[in-house]
Design an enzyme around this catalytic site. Structure first.
Site, PDB file in Angstrom:
ATOM      1  N   LYS A  74     -15.120   0.674  -0.958  1.00  0.00           N
ATOM      2  CA  LYS A  74     -14.482   1.929  -0.568  1.00  0.00           C
ATOM      3  C   LYS A  74     -15.465   3.084  -0.481  1.00  0.00           C
ATOM      4  CE  LYS A  74      -9.914   0.769  -2.465  1.00  0.00           C
ATOM      5  NZ  LYS A  74     -10.244  -0.557  -2.977  1.00  0.00           N
ATOM      6  N   ARG A 124      -8.214  -7.479   7.433  1.00  0.00           N
ATOM      7  CA  ARG A 124      -7.415  -8.705   7.485  1.00  0.00           C
ATOM      8  C   ARG A 124      -6.025  -8.359   7.983  1.00  0.00           C
ATOM      9  NH1 ARG A 124      -4.175  -7.420   3.261  1.00  0.00           N
ATOM     10  NH2 ARG A 124      -5.112  -6.403   1.458  1.00  0.00           N
ATOM     11  N   GLU A 129     -11.399  10.108  -7.063  1.00  0.00           N
ATOM     12  CA  GLU A 129     -11.073  11.044  -6.003  1.00  0.00           C
ATOM     13  C   GLU A 129      -9.839  11.862  -6.346  1.00  0.00           C
ATOM     14  OE1 GLU A 129     -10.776   8.424  -2.675  1.00  0.00           O
ATOM     15  OE2 GLU A 129      -8.637   8.084  -2.951  1.00  0.00           O
ATOM     16  N   HIS A 149       1.143   1.625  -7.411  1.00  0.00           N
ATOM     17  CA  HIS A 149       0.262   1.596  -6.243  1.00  0.00           C
ATOM     18  C   HIS A 149       0.414   0.328  -5.423  1.00  0.00           C
ATOM     19  CE1 HIS A 149      -1.543   5.153  -7.967  1.00  0.00           C
ATOM     20  NE2 HIS A 149      -1.815   4.486  -9.069  1.00  0.00           N
TER      21      HIS A 149
END
Length: 662
Positions: free
Chosen positions: A123, A304, A207, A242
């Site tokens: 990421k 994917r 973040e 999440h």
């Protein structure tokens, strides 16, 4: 489109299991491609094994010893002459080394090039890359430093709340929301451990947590001839821990100018890495004042196919797996961006073996009953059948139920009706919870964000609730009938005579209604219910409220090893006769026992023998289906016994720690 695909790709090995393996096999068979399945010892009788033209054992039940052993997959592909390998999602689907190994052995990998997987697989690197392509990213720290003190300082600089996210992987593993500095250290430790266990990489980034966030992703497709398009967006904002629960396409309240801006950003992100095949570019949007062209940020790219791809197929009329095969065979995309149109609205719900009334803990066991819905505009993707076992080794998904209709409200109503027809008996399931979500007023009115579920757990029925008297009554009627059948059969075997009414175990008396108290268990808890028979009608009383035992016609009753499973309005209740010899003597001596709430792995122990603990203190962490579950001390006291070791597999209900009161 070309029609000679089976000539270019005569055979495919599906390096996956469950519903996605079945999904890929269906398209491959339709295209005339020979299908090769692989399976672990736990999946020997799985539907994908039976569906394929041939199937091969690749190892024991744990994924790390079977589905994640790349060399074994390659060896099987070579042995069977597979022209290509479709990795599905999860497992090896985003493994760049596996993609390269396929190429090195002359096998086509149905997915992007290894360079694109690597570029988007981490990421932090992905955010730096797309920033150069002028794609907006969430403010945060995406660097290499992993010192806990440094990361804590970065969180302070960014400003709470923050998200700690695993650099590798996805699916909510290794992701923790942190509200303040006091929570940061424990959250970081947990995120790093989850990331290491799930992806073999403990690195994280930190973040800013976007307030009132909407999770919106763009399905992109690219061929090897430089053509890149997006197939519109999906809204995946209904999440728990999440992890996505309900997905829909297109996104509600999506202005055309925002769709255009997001689409352009997604296509540029794909171009930036030389992408080929199906991929998903995920954005987080600030939803406080509606979706804005400058109010969304890049999160990550999944290189994917996604679990939720059926909603995109529904609104575009495309088969994304077929497109994957055609692109892998070197064909051009058969359309340009301007050729694509949105048709209606589609919503998908993920039916899981989990218990919403007990913290959504995974639930395992035999599927004694499984009835999935049918009908116009309803699609079901599943990889299990009635009689199968839900094991602790893999994701506990039972099925995906997808509804497609002209409007969003119609699609939600159709999905709610389909879930109302769904029956899962054995493991607990989230069917009732999903139906409540589809019918929630705020969600239907498009007033939601990623925190919607957590804010509405009680309204959605995801809290501990007492079983209904109707469910208990239905279970009691089944128990009584089964007991009568048993007595009649035993009498016949013993005397070879017709059954005598004098042997009926029904509290017979000469006058007035007959009453008796039955000792039963309801979901494992000892209970007492009063039975009353008057004029041949049996009623069951719980807490003074009575209901006719044979008058509950909206319940599905299924027999199990002991007792009966009653599924009513999506909720499951287990009713059985009490075993008077099954008393937990360890609980009776005053000790408080911390038991494993599910089958899983004991990944951490935080206490030692003779250590003092306070009620609520962390004592252990059990990992199941790649998610961690923290266990706490049930009382103040002293640890008198530790019955397991970190790293050990533990069964549901296994004793882990004993806390003795001082």
């Amino acid at each position: 489109m070309s029609t000679d695909l089976a000539t270019k790709l005569p055979s495919v090995l599906i390096a996956n299991r469950g519903e996605i393996a079945c999904r890929v096999i269906r398209t491959a068979l339709r295209l005339g491609i020979r299908t090769i399945a692989v399976y672990s010892e736990a999946d020997a009788n799985a539907p994908h094994v039976a569906m394929a033209d041939e199937a091969h054992l690749i190892g024991p039940a744990p994924a790390r010893e079977s589905y994640l052993v790349a060399s074994r997959i390659i060896e099987t592909a070579k042995k069977t002459g597979a022209a290509c390998i479709h990795p599905g999602y999860g497992f090896l689907s985003e493994n760049a080394d596996f993609s390269e190994a396929c190429a090195a052995n002359g096998i086509i990998f149905v997915g992007p090039p290894a360079s694109a997987i690597r570029a988007m697989g981490l990421k932090d690197a992905a955010k730096a890359l797309v920033e150069k392509a002028h794609v907006p990213v969430v403010p945060g720290y995406h660097g290499e430093k992993q010192d806990a003190g440094f990361l804590s300082g970065e969180a302070e600089r960014i400003g709470y709340p923050v998200l700690i996210k695993a650099v590798a992987g996805g699916g909510g593993k290794g992701m923790k929301r942190v509200e303040n500095s006091g929570e940061f250290a424990a959250a970081l430790e947990s995120a790093q451990r989850e990331a290491q266990n799930a992806f073999g990489d403990a690195r994280v980034l930190v973040e800013k947590y976007v307030l009132s966030p909407r999770h919106i992703e763009l399905q992109v497709f690219a061929d090897s001839h430089g053509n890149v398009v997006h197939l519109f967006e999906r809204d995946c904002s209904l999440q728990r821990r999440h992890q996505k629960v309900i997905e829909e396409a297109p996104a509600p309240s999506m202005p055309p100018e925002v769709r255009a801006a997001m689409g352009k950003a997604a296509v540029e992100a794909a171009r930036a890495v030389g992408y080929v095949g199906a991929g998903t570019v995920e954005f987080i949007a600030d939803g406080r004042n509606g979706l804005k062209p400058d109010g969304f940020f890049f999160m990550e790219m999944n290189t994917r196919l996604q679990v939720e791809h059926p909603v995109t197929e529904a609104i575009t009329g495309l088969d994304l797996v077929e497109l994957q095969f055609r692109v892998a065979a070197g064909e051009k995309l058969p359309f340009a961006q301007g050729d694509l149109k949105i048709d209606g609205h589609a919503v998908e719900a993920r039916v899981y073996a989990e218990d919403p009334e007990n913290g959504f803990l995974p639930s395992t066991g035999k599927l004694w009953a499984l009835k999935l819905p049918k009908g116009d505009g309803v699609r079901v993707d599943s990889g299990v059948e009635q009689g199968d076992e839900v094991t602790p080794y893999y994701d506990p998904m039972i099925a995906k139920v997808i509804a497609h209709a002209p409007t969003r409200r119609e699609a939600l109503a159709k999905l709610a009706a389909a879930l109302g027809e769904t029956v899962v008996a054995g493991p607990k399931s989230n069917v009732a919870f999903l139906k409540a979500l589809c019918e929630a007023d705020e969600f239907v009115a498009e007033k939601f964000d990623t925190g919607f579920i957590d804010r509405n757990l009680e309204k959605l029925g995801a809290v501990k609730r007492a079983p209904t008297k109707e469910s208990v009554a239905a279970g009691m009627s089944a128990l009584i009938e089964a007991e009568q059948d048993r007595l009649e059969y035993a009498h016949y075997k013993r005397s070879n005579e017709a059954f005598s009414p004098w042997l009926v175990n029904d509290a017979f008396q000469l006058a007035g209604p007959r009453e008796t108290v039955a000792r039963i268990t309801i979901d494992g808890a000892p209970s007492r219910v009063r039975l009353r028979e008057d004029s041949n009608e049996l009623s069951v009383s719980m807490n003074g409220a009575a209901v006719a035992a044979w008058g509950v016609d909206d319940a599905e009753v299924t027999g199990g090893d002991d007792g009966f499973y009653v599924v009513r309005q999506g909720r499951q209740t287990h009713v059985a006769m009490e075993d008077l010899f099954a008393i937990d003597l360890e609980e009776a001596d005053g000790d408080a026992i911390v038991k494993s709430p599910m089958h899983g792995k004991l990944v951490a122990l935080f206490v030692e023998k003779d250590q003092k603990v306070e009620k609520g203190a962390r004592v252990a962490i059990v990992e199941a289906m790649k998610m961690e579950h923290v266990l706490v001390a049930p009382r103040d006291g002293v640890v008198s016994e530790i019955s397991a070791q970190a790293g050990q597999q533990v069964a549901q209900g296994a004793k882990l720690v004993v806390v003795h009161g001082e």
